[in-house]
Design an enzyme around this catalytic site. Structure first.
Site, PDB file in Angstrom:
ATOM      1  N   GLY A  62       0.855  -1.198   0.000  1.00 51.99           N
ATOM      2  CA  GLY A  62       0.000   0.000   0.000  1.00 51.99           C
ATOM      3  C   GLY A  62       0.882   1.236   0.000  1.00 51.99           C
ATOM      4  CG  ASP A 104      -6.033  -7.886  -5.528  1.00 50.80           C
ATOM      5  OD1 ASP A 104      -5.847  -7.287  -4.441  1.00 50.80           O
ATOM      6  OD2 ASP A 104      -6.988  -8.670  -5.723  1.00 50.80           O
ATOM      7  CE1 TYR A 127      -8.204   9.008  13.848  1.00 44.11           C
ATOM      8  CE2 TYR A 127     -10.469   8.290  13.512  1.00 44.11           C
ATOM      9  CZ  TYR A 127      -9.566   9.276  13.861  1.00 44.11           C
ATOM     10  OH  TYR A 127     -10.021  10.509  14.242  1.00 44.11           O
ATOM     11  CE1 TYR A 129     -12.228   5.066  10.443  1.00 45.34           C
ATOM     12  CE2 TYR A 129     -11.651   3.990  12.498  1.00 45.34           C
ATOM     13  CZ  TYR A 129     -11.386   4.249  11.178  1.00 45.34           C
ATOM     14  OH  TYR A 129     -10.296   3.683  10.595  1.00 45.34           O
TER      15      TYR A 129
HETATM   16  P1  NAI Z   1      -4.815   5.530   0.965  1.00 48.36           P
HETATM   17  O1  NAI Z   1      -6.095   5.337   0.227  1.00 48.36           O
HETATM   18  O2  NAI Z   1      -4.110   6.821   0.800  1.00 48.36           O
HETATM   19  O3  NAI Z   1      -3.753   4.363   0.537  1.00 48.36           O
HETATM   20  C1  NAI Z   1      -4.135   3.061   0.283  1.00 48.36           C
HETATM   21  C2  NAI Z   1      -3.014   2.287  -0.402  1.00 48.36           C
HETATM   22  O4  NAI Z   1      -3.458   0.924  -0.588  1.00 48.36           O
HETATM   23  C3  NAI Z   1      -2.618   2.787  -1.803  1.00 48.36           C
HETATM   24  O5  NAI Z   1      -1.228   2.632  -1.962  1.00 48.36           O
HETATM   25  C4  NAI Z   1      -3.344   1.813  -2.745  1.00 48.36           C
HETATM   26  O6  NAI Z   1      -2.735   1.646  -4.014  1.00 48.36           O
HETATM   27  C5  NAI Z   1      -3.217   0.550  -1.941  1.00 48.36           C
HETATM   28  N1  NAI Z   1      -4.208  -0.483  -2.302  1.00 48.36           N
HETATM   29  C6  NAI Z   1      -5.557  -0.437  -2.169  1.00 48.36           C
HETATM   30  N2  NAI Z   1      -6.092  -1.608  -2.587  1.00 48.36           N
HETATM   31  C7  NAI Z   1      -5.064  -2.390  -2.982  1.00 48.36           C
HETATM   32  C8  NAI Z   1      -4.966  -3.711  -3.499  1.00 48.36           C
HETATM   33  N3  NAI Z   1      -6.035  -4.465  -3.694  1.00 48.36           N
HETATM   34  N4  NAI Z   1      -3.736  -4.175  -3.814  1.00 48.36           N
HETATM   35  C9  NAI Z   1      -2.615  -3.419  -3.643  1.00 48.36           C
HETATM   36  N5  NAI Z   1      -2.644  -2.173  -3.125  1.00 48.36           N
HETATM   37  C10 NAI Z   1      -3.855  -1.676  -2.805  1.00 48.36           C
HETATM   38  O7  NAI Z   1      -5.139   5.200   2.479  1.00 48.36           O
HETATM   39  P2  NAI Z   1      -4.569   5.695   3.880  1.00 48.36           P
HETATM   40  O8  NAI Z   1      -5.530   6.665   4.450  1.00 48.36           O
HETATM   41  O9  NAI Z   1      -3.132   6.019   3.826  1.00 48.36           O
HETATM   42  O10 NAI Z   1      -4.771   4.356   4.734  1.00 48.36           O
HETATM   43  C11 NAI Z   1      -3.762   3.410   4.999  1.00 48.36           C
HETATM   44  C12 NAI Z   1      -4.035   2.781   6.347  1.00 48.36           C
HETATM   45  O11 NAI Z   1      -3.988   3.791   7.362  1.00 48.36           O
HETATM   46  C13 NAI Z   1      -5.442   2.140   6.455  1.00 48.36           C
HETATM   47  O12 NAI Z   1      -5.369   0.975   7.232  1.00 48.36           O
HETATM   48  C14 NAI Z   1      -6.228   3.219   7.195  1.00 48.36           C
HETATM   49  O13 NAI Z   1      -7.349   2.689   7.890  1.00 48.36           O
HETATM   50  C15 NAI Z   1      -5.169   3.714   8.153  1.00 48.36           C
HETATM   51  N6  NAI Z   1      -5.431   5.012   8.774  1.00 48.36           N
HETATM   52  C16 NAI Z   1      -5.881   6.097   8.039  1.00 48.36           C
HETATM   53  C17 NAI Z   1      -6.178   7.284   8.661  1.00 48.36           C
HETATM   54  C18 NAI Z   1      -6.664   8.473   7.884  1.00 48.36           C
HETATM   55  O14 NAI Z   1      -7.169   9.415   8.508  1.00 48.36           O
HETATM   56  N7  NAI Z   1      -6.499   8.517   6.592  1.00 48.36           N
HETATM   57  C19 NAI Z   1      -5.985   7.461  10.120  1.00 48.36           C
HETATM   58  C20 NAI Z   1      -5.402   6.315  10.780  1.00 48.36           C
HETATM   59  C21 NAI Z   1      -5.180   5.133  10.118  1.00 48.36           C
END
Ligand code: NAI
Length: 396
Positions: free
Chosen positions: A47, A110, A224, A234
């Site tokens: 990710g 994926d 989170y 949430y």
């Molecule tokens: P984001 O949407 O910016 O990043 C998601 C990443 O996952 C991207 O690199 C995307 O390409 C990848 N991805 C998605 N589906 C995929 C798949 N099937 N195969 C390969 N790669 C895949 O999300 P974000 O916000 O950075 O979230 C990351 C983690 O942090 C999550 O677990 C989220 O719950 C957690 N988090 C987010 C917060 C927020 O406020 N945004 C706060 C605290 C935790």
């Protein structure tokens, strides 16, 4: 082509490569300005292309000179059609990493599939031999289970009862009341299957069995908690169940990594504007008020500041990794400070369409959202003819 933002709801259909490149440079500069981190040297980020995962990849590479492999699922560009933002971020990341003499390769596919896990293992074996840090930062609305072939969809809903509260459309600034129906029983299971810990565990098992985890390996996934205000949708909603599962899985992974003295942690991060969080009702209003309060207090952080602090002040201090009573790393400590939460909660009661731009940081939210797609980044000429067909060097 001239690339302009094309919004549809809370997504943007276009992305700007120059904006992405400039964002990336800014993040690298920030990490460098904070000095070296005595961190892992061979890092796998699952990710890795946006949000916290991208910030983790940048912090590893430019804070600790690490070789990085990034796994993500992004759309390539085609003639006249821009790529998804994570594609351009990754292209820019590899360019900067290679220019700095750092190993960086990417896998676009994926991550939930067995194939991508195997492809990653082969790449580690061939190029790095072993990795000593695995960041798990997937955020996805769907997962096709690699064993059953069933496609599960996550939902963001309360459990057991309706949740009615304020929300904001951050494009128009309109504050309105939203009522979200409780989920159906199967929604909980589906959301846990997509966003819980099963896939993280499958990754760690596959990597361990393939012998590509170094002695003392660390693995970190992100979670989170947030305030009482957002609890029904949430932490006590369907996504919260998935996070409970993710957090419980950390202990199981640690047990399974005994042979390599490995440890799994969940880090609880701050609420930030990412593609994932803008899709959750109520959260954008909370974030815009939170930003205002934290900026006024001089403790606002974006993804890169959060992850840099996570590495420097939690993961790699040469001492024990500090955790809360549930074994979680807390880098949401500033967000959750009593004084900050009291102020946000007071503003929440007051927030209306008329006063939000004053009492909340709606403009900061909107800017961050545009930045995710490479738009409105200072220093970028958006009137310039731009090549949309940018490649990620290792995916040529
Ligand atoms: P984001 O949407 O910016 O990043 C998601 C990443 O996952 C991207 O690199 C995307 O390409 C990848 N991805 C998605 N589906 C995929 C798949 N099937 N195969 C390969 N790669 C895949 O999300 P974000 O916000 O950075 O979230 C990351 C983690 O942090 C999550 O677990 C989220 O719950 C957690 N988090 C987010 C917060 C927020 O406020 N945004 C706060 C605290 C935790």
């Amino acid at each position: 082509m001239i690339i302009e933002p094309r919004m549809r709801g809370f997504i943007c259909l276009t992305a700007h490569p120059d904006g992405a490149a400039q964002n990336l440079k800014n993040q690298i500069e920030y990490v460098k300005s904070k000095g070296k981190i005595n961190g892992a040297k061979k890092v796998l980020v699952i990710g890795a292309s946006t949000g916290f995962g991208l910030a983790s990849r940048i912090t590893s590479a430019f804070g600790s000179d690490a070789a990085t492999i990034g796994v993500f699922f992004e759309k390539e560009p085609s003639e006249g059609k821009t790529a998804s933002p994570g594609w351009y971020n990754s292209a820019a990341f590899e360019k900067e990493a290679h220019a700095a003499g750092l190993y960086a390769k990417s896998i676009n596919g994926d991550a939930f599939s067995n194939e991508v896990k195997q492809q990653t293992i082969e790449l580690i074996k061939n190029d790095l031999e072993k990795v000593d840090l695995v960041i798990y930062s997937l955020a996805s609305p769907v997962r096709t289970h690699p064993v059953t072939g069933v496609t599960h969809r996550s939902v963001l809903k309360p459990i057991g009862q309706n949740f009615t509260n304020k929300t904001v459309d951050f494009h128009t600034g309109k504050v309105s009341e939203i009522s979200i129906e409780p989920c159906k029983d199967e929604d909980i299971e589906n959301t846990v299957t997509v966003m819980g810990g099963e896939d993280w565990q499958m990754w760690m098992k596959a990597l361990n069995e393939a012998g590509v985890l170094a002695d003392g390996v660390l693995t970190v996934a992100y979670s989170y908690i947030g305030p009482k205000l957002t609890e029904p949708v949430y932490r006590k909603g369907t996504i919260g169940r998935a996070k409970d599962h993710l957090e419980a899985t950390a202990f199981e992974i640690t047990d399974n990594l005994k042979s390599v003295n490995g440890k799994a942690f969940v880090s609880v991060n701050k609420a930030l504007v990412t593609q994932a969080s803008s899709a959750i009702p109520v959260i954008p209003l909370y974030i815009s008020l939170l930003y205002k309060v934290m900026k006024e207090e001089g403790i606002h952080e974006g993804t890169i500041e959060q992850i840099q602090r996570l590495y420097q002040e939690r993961l790699y201090t040469n001492g024990e990794i500090p955790v809360d009573e549930k074994g979680r790393i807390r880098i949401d400590d500033w967000e959750m400070r009593d004084d900050i939460q009291e102020k946000v909660s007071k503003l929440w009661d007051e927030a209306t369409t008329e006063n939000l731009s004053e009492i909340g940081d709606l403009e900061g939210y909107r800017k961050d959202f545009y930045h995710l797609f490479g738009f409105e980044v200072p220093g970028v000429d958006y009137h310039k003819d731009t090549n949309e067909l940018i490649i990620v060097e290792s995916l040529k």
